[in-house]
Design a protein around this motif. Structure first.
Motif, PDB file in Angstrom:
ATOM      1  N   VAL A  24       0.828  -1.198   0.000  1.00 40.77           N
ATOM      2  CA  VAL A  24       0.000   0.000   0.000  1.00 40.77           C
ATOM      3  C   VAL A  24       0.866   1.254   0.000  1.00 40.77           C
ATOM      4  O   VAL A  24       0.541   2.247  -0.642  1.00 40.77           O
ATOM      5  N   SER A  44      -8.603   9.151  -2.834  1.00 43.31           N
ATOM      6  CA  SER A  44      -9.044   8.057  -1.972  1.00 43.31           C
ATOM      7  C   SER A  44      -8.301   6.777  -2.325  1.00 43.31           C
ATOM      8  O   SER A  44      -8.121   6.463  -3.496  1.00 43.31           O
ATOM      9  N   GLY A  45      -7.861   6.084  -1.334  1.00 42.41           N
ATOM     10  CA  GLY A  45      -7.157   4.832  -1.555  1.00 42.41           C
ATOM     11  C   GLY A  45      -5.676   5.015  -1.796  1.00 42.41           C
ATOM     12  O   GLY A  45      -4.951   4.046  -2.020  1.00 42.41           O
ATOM     13  N   SER A  46      -5.177   6.243  -1.743  1.00 45.37           N
ATOM     14  CA  SER A  46      -3.761   6.477  -2.022  1.00 45.37           C
ATOM     15  C   SER A  46      -2.875   6.083  -0.844  1.00 45.37           C
ATOM     16  O   SER A  46      -1.656   6.003  -0.990  1.00 45.37           O
ATOM     17  N   GLY A  47      -3.470   5.867   0.323  1.00 50.27           N
ATOM     18  CA  GLY A  47      -2.677   5.376   1.463  1.00 50.27           C
ATOM     19  C   GLY A  47      -2.493   6.387   2.572  1.00 50.27           C
ATOM     20  O   GLY A  47      -1.646   6.198   3.452  1.00 50.27           O
ATOM     21  N   LYS A  48      -3.298   7.461   2.580  1.00 52.58           N
ATOM     22  CA  LYS A  48      -3.144   8.511   3.591  1.00 52.58           C
ATOM     23  C   LYS A  48      -3.390   7.965   5.008  1.00 52.58           C
ATOM     24  O   LYS A  48      -2.582   8.189   5.915  1.00 52.58           O
ATOM     25  N   SER A  49      -4.502   7.295   5.158  1.00 53.61           N
ATOM     26  CA  SER A  49      -4.826   6.770   6.498  1.00 53.61           C
ATOM     27  C   SER A  49      -3.779   5.760   6.944  1.00 53.61           C
ATOM     28  O   SER A  49      -3.357   5.747   8.104  1.00 53.61           O
ATOM     29  N   THR A  50      -3.375   4.908   6.003  1.00 59.79           N
ATOM     30  CA  THR A  50      -2.371   3.906   6.338  1.00 59.79           C
ATOM     31  C   THR A  50      -1.093   4.571   6.842  1.00 59.79           C
ATOM     32  O   THR A  50      -0.526   4.164   7.867  1.00 59.79           O
ATOM     33  N   HIS A 205      -9.310  16.296   2.375  1.00 60.47           N
ATOM     34  CA  HIS A 205      -9.713  16.263   0.971  1.00 60.47           C
ATOM     35  C   HIS A 205     -10.048  17.667   0.490  1.00 60.47           C
ATOM     36  O   HIS A 205     -10.343  17.874  -0.673  1.00 60.47           O
TER      37      HIS A 205
ATOM     38  N   ARG B 404     -10.349   2.554  11.682  1.00 61.14           N
ATOM     39  CA  ARG B 404     -10.544   2.643  10.235  1.00 61.14           C
ATOM     40  C   ARG B 404     -11.992   2.430   9.835  1.00 61.14           C
ATOM     41  O   ARG B 404     -12.531   3.140   8.999  1.00 61.14           O
TER      42      ARG B 404
HETATM   43  N1  LIG Z   1      -5.931  -4.205   6.225  1.00 61.54           N
HETATM   44  C1  LIG Z   1      -5.839  -4.020   4.913  1.00 61.54           C
HETATM   45  N2  LIG Z   1      -5.672  -5.071   4.087  1.00 61.54           N
HETATM   46  C2  LIG Z   1      -5.562  -4.901   2.763  1.00 61.54           C
HETATM   47  N3  LIG Z   1      -5.614  -3.709   2.174  1.00 61.54           N
HETATM   48  C3  LIG Z   1      -5.781  -2.622   2.926  1.00 61.54           C
HETATM   49  C4  LIG Z   1      -5.890  -2.703   4.325  1.00 61.54           C
HETATM   50  N4  LIG Z   1      -6.045  -1.461   4.817  1.00 61.54           N
HETATM   51  C5  LIG Z   1      -6.021  -0.633   3.749  1.00 61.54           C
HETATM   52  N5  LIG Z   1      -5.869  -1.314   2.644  1.00 61.54           N
HETATM   53  C6  LIG Z   1      -5.770  -0.744   1.298  1.00 61.54           C
HETATM   54  O1  LIG Z   1      -4.761   0.237   1.290  1.00 61.54           O
HETATM   55  C7  LIG Z   1      -5.099   1.257   0.418  1.00 61.54           C
HETATM   56  C8  LIG Z   1      -4.948   2.600   1.092  1.00 61.54           C
HETATM   57  O2  LIG Z   1      -5.965   2.743   2.042  1.00 61.54           O
HETATM   58  P1  LIG Z   1      -6.090   4.034   2.943  1.00 61.54           P
HETATM   59  O3  LIG Z   1      -7.240   3.863   3.827  1.00 61.54           O
HETATM   60  O4  LIG Z   1      -4.782   4.302   3.567  1.00 61.54           O
HETATM   61  O5  LIG Z   1      -6.418   5.120   1.856  1.00 61.54           O
HETATM   62  P2  LIG Z   1      -6.822   6.631   2.095  1.00 61.54           P
HETATM   63  O6  LIG Z   1      -5.880   7.419   1.293  1.00 61.54           O
HETATM   64  O7  LIG Z   1      -6.918   6.918   3.512  1.00 61.54           O
HETATM   65  O8  LIG Z   1      -8.259   6.656   1.448  1.00 61.54           O
HETATM   66  P3  LIG Z   1      -9.509   7.563   1.861  1.00 61.54           P
HETATM   67  O9  LIG Z   1      -9.216   8.923   1.321  1.00 61.54           O
HETATM   68  O10 LIG Z   1     -10.658   6.914   1.179  1.00 61.54           O
HETATM   69  O11 LIG Z   1      -9.610   7.502   3.345  1.00 61.54           O
HETATM   70  C9  LIG Z   1      -6.506   0.993  -0.089  1.00 61.54           C
HETATM   71  O12 LIG Z   1      -6.434   0.450  -1.378  1.00 61.54           O
HETATM   72  C10 LIG Z   1      -7.031  -0.016   0.892  1.00 61.54           C
HETATM   73  O13 LIG Z   1      -7.919  -0.880   0.265  1.00 61.54           O
END
Ligand SMILES: Nc1ncnc2c1ncn2[C@@H]1O[C@H](COP(=O)(O)OP(=O)(O)OP(=O)(O)O)[C@@H](O)[C@H]1O
Ligand SMILES: [Mg+2]
Lengths: 229, 406
Positions: A24, A44-50, A205, B404
């Motif tokens: 990710v 969205s999905g770029s990995g910010k929360s991660t 966002h 999350r």
């Molecule tokens: N536990 C997990 N197992 C597998 N994939 C995961 C897991 N947690 C997150 N992901 C994937 O990692 C990627 C990044 O997720 P993340 O939540 O960090 O995105 P984001 O930038 O915060 O998105 P958003 O703006 O929608 O909150 C996504 O494709 C998500 O599906």
């Protein structure tokens, strides 16, 4: 100024060793100075929360080096990580996550209570002061359910600052609020940044709000795109 | 108050309905456990006391004489033909005065009363009845069987030449207080007694057969020349009688029989009752444990987000676990407290509601402290153990998941 946060080639994969393994975050390099006020943006999905969870010590990176307040994270066991998290980091989440059983003031005192083990006078004073700062001086004893969304988020901000942490992580703190309330909440973060000197890393966002930060870190598909100051 | 307690108590307080229900369940569980234990032990004690009001707790006598083998000779070899139990003669206890003193010094023994007993016949006019002679020292025997309380006529007074007879025997002989009866013993000696009192022991057989007389009279009637055939004992805890009896046997070589060995049916009934209550108690504990555990499991699931956020704020898994263990302990502990109170009321009420034939209470309204303590310990432990699984689950919760997908 000294770095409060330093990431060197930090990667995060999920489901390691299984057919659905997915990386990710790819070799992220990032540094944040003490007192800095930065936005973390990206689709969205770029990995910010991660990324925020890694920095928040809620998850461990798969590879790379991470230092928080000069502490090498790799070397810490679970207990020391918990301790460092409590002392150094403040969290504000999109869904404010207040404890519904506790009053606004008790919620604000919670991080300090966890740290100290029991209530103290100083804790209460600081809690009141913080709630006064976020404009909730007369809602001290209200339960979260009696507060509006914006008010709840302001309680959450006061709580994040209870320990006067050198780094506050906020994941879409205004995501659930109308634009007017969002502006207020954002202004509060900025104010605390100036007055208390905490560094902030804010996922948002909202380009308007991002523009008002000192710096924008943009993520795209798990890589840092721009590191504009 | 420490963080873990603050959280645990607040969670319980704010869990209103759930907390109220599970506390009520635990309270009732504890109360019923204490109540049935008290009731059962009270009933058993009252039944035992009634049985023992006409019996010694332990009766000591000379050992039975060993049977002598009868040898039949065929040619050179002797064959053991058969074993014939010997007809047991009246035998007095060797050196009974010394034994008497020694027994009185044994732990748990309260009173000892020497008795010379044997069989005979009582005559009055042309009526004759088979009787049991009971030669006693009145003051000492009165401490074993409270004859004075059981008199229907006359007085508890056994001067030389006087005897007490059972109410049935008096009727059979057509005798009243002041009348004389002639007694012939199995040793064919005879004496005349004046009836000084008539007793009712509540047992027909005893009322029909017993003639209580001075020890000396019985000794000479039974040709015992100063000996006694039995020593009757009381002990401070009737359920220890068997243990004390076996100790006496092993120390003195005399035969000692406890009321428990004599009233085997009663004791079997007691044992079965005890088994039943034990089973009921076990199930109650299980139900209470399951109740507490299920409420806590639900609470852990409901609080998933909060646990995540607490973890993010620096609470370690251990402390989260403690929060839920405390909740289990508090539910168990307060259930124990409230349950003890409820049980006190229930037992008090039962002591009024349950009466014997004569109107006296069947059980005492008091609960032994040990029941409270046991129930409290069991409830507390049950609460804690029931909380272990939910607490571990809470501790293992991944904070990121909670945050999350909050
Ligand atoms: N536990 C997990 N197992 C597998 N994939 C995961 C897991 N947690 C997150 N992901 C994937 O990692 C990627 C990044 O997720 P993340 O939540 O960090 O995105 P984001 O930038 O915060 O998105 P958003 O703006 O929608 O909150 C996504 O494709 C998500 O599906
Ligand atoms: Mg996100």
């Amino acid at each position: 100024m000294a770095d409060i946060l330093r990431l060197e080639a930090v990667s995060k994969s999920y489901n390691v060793g299984t057919p659905i393994e997915v990386e990710v975050l790819h070799a992220i390099d990032l540094a944040l100075s003490a007192g800095e006020f930065a936005a973390l943006i990206g689709p969205s999905g770029s990995g910010k929360s991660t990324l925020l969870h890694l920095i928040g010590l809620l998850e461990r990176p798969t590879a790379g080096r991470m230092l928080i307040a000069g502490q090498e994270i790799d070397a810490l066991d679970e207990a020391r990580m918990t301790e460092l998290r409590g002392r150094t980091l403040g969290f504000v989440f999109q869904f404010h996550h207040l404890l519904p059983e506790f009053t606004a003031l008790e919620n604000v005192m919670m991080p300090t209570l966890i740290e100290a083990g029991r209530y103290s006078r100083a804790m209460r004073e600081r809690g009141k002061w913080l709630l006064g700062k976020v404009g909730l001086g007369d809602a001290l004893d209200k339960k979260p359910s009696a507060l509006s969304g914006g008010m709840q988020q302001r309680v959450a901000i006061a709580r994040a600052l209870a320990m006067n942490p050198p780094l506050v992580l906020a994941d879409e703190p205004t995501g659930n609020l109308d634009s007017h309330t969002a502006d207020d909440v954002f202004a509060l973060l900025r104010e605390f940044n100036r007055e208390e000197g905490s560094a902030f890393l804010i996922v948002t966002h909202d380009p308007r709000l991002a523009a008002r930060c000192d710096r924008r870190v943009e993520l795209m598909d798990g890589r840092i795109l721009t590191n504009a100051v | 108050m420490p963080f873990e307690w603050i959280l645990a108590l607040r969670f319980l307080r704010e869990g209103r309905m759930q907390t109220a229900l599970i506390m009520a369940g635990t309270t009732v569980g504890v109360a019923v456990i204490i109540f049935i234990t008290s009731l059962m032990n009270g009933l058993q004690a009252s039944l035992a006391t009634r049985t023992l009001s006409t019996q010694a707790h332990i009766t000591v006598r000379a050992p039975d004489e060993a049977p002598t083998p009868v040898l039949a000779r065929t040619g050179d070899s002797a064959v053991l033909a058969h074993l014939e139990p010997r007809v047991q003669r009246l035998r007095s206890i060797d050196q009974w005065a010394g034994v008497d003193r020694a027994l009185a010094l044994l732990p748990h023994v309260v009173d000892v009363s020497p008795i010379a007993t044997g069989s005979g016949f009582a005559f009055r006019g042309n009526a004759s009845k088979s009787i049991a002679l009971m030669g006693v020292i009145p003051e000492r025997y009165a401490r074993i069987v409270r004859i004075a309380d059981k008199l229907t006529a006359g007085q508890f007074r056994i001067a030389p030449g006087e005897a007490l007879v059972g109410i049935e025997l008096a009727k059979d002989l057509g005798a009243a207080v002041g009348d004389r009866i002639r007694i012939v013993s199995s040793e064919s000696r005879e004496d005349v007694f004046r009836i000084s009192g008539i007793f009712d022991l509540g047992v027909k057989d005893l009322n029909r057969r017993w003639v209580i007389m001075p020890l000396r009279s019985a000794q000479s009637l039974l040709d015992l020349s100063g000996g006694v055939t039995h020593l009757d004992l009381t002990v401070d805890d009737i359920f220890l009688a068997e243990a004390v009896a076996s100790r006496i046997t092993s120390q003195t070589g005399l035969t000692a029989e406890s009321w428990m060995a004599i009233n085997t049916q009663l004791l079997t009934a007691f044992k079965n009752q005890t088994m039943t209550t034990r089973t009921v108690r076990l199930f109650l504990v299980l139900i209470v444990a399951l109740g507490i555990a299920s409420v806590l499991v639900v609470s852990v699931v409901q609080k998933q987000r909060e646990i995540g956020i607490l973890r993010a704020m620096g609470a370690s898994p251990r402390r989260i676990m403690k929060v839920f263990l405390i909740q289990g302990g508090v539910v168990g502990g307060s259930g124990a407290l409230l349950g003890s109170g409820l049980a006190t009321l229930m037992v008090y009420g039962a002591s009024f509601a349950l009466r014997q034939d004569d109107g006296s209470p069947l059980i005492s309204g008091r609960i032994e402290t040990s029941y409270y303590l046991t129930a409290a310990a069991v409830a507390l432990l049950t609460g804690l153990l029931a909380a272990v699984a939910p607490a571990r689950r809470a501790a293992k919760m991944d904070p990121v998941e909670a945050i999350r997908y909050g």
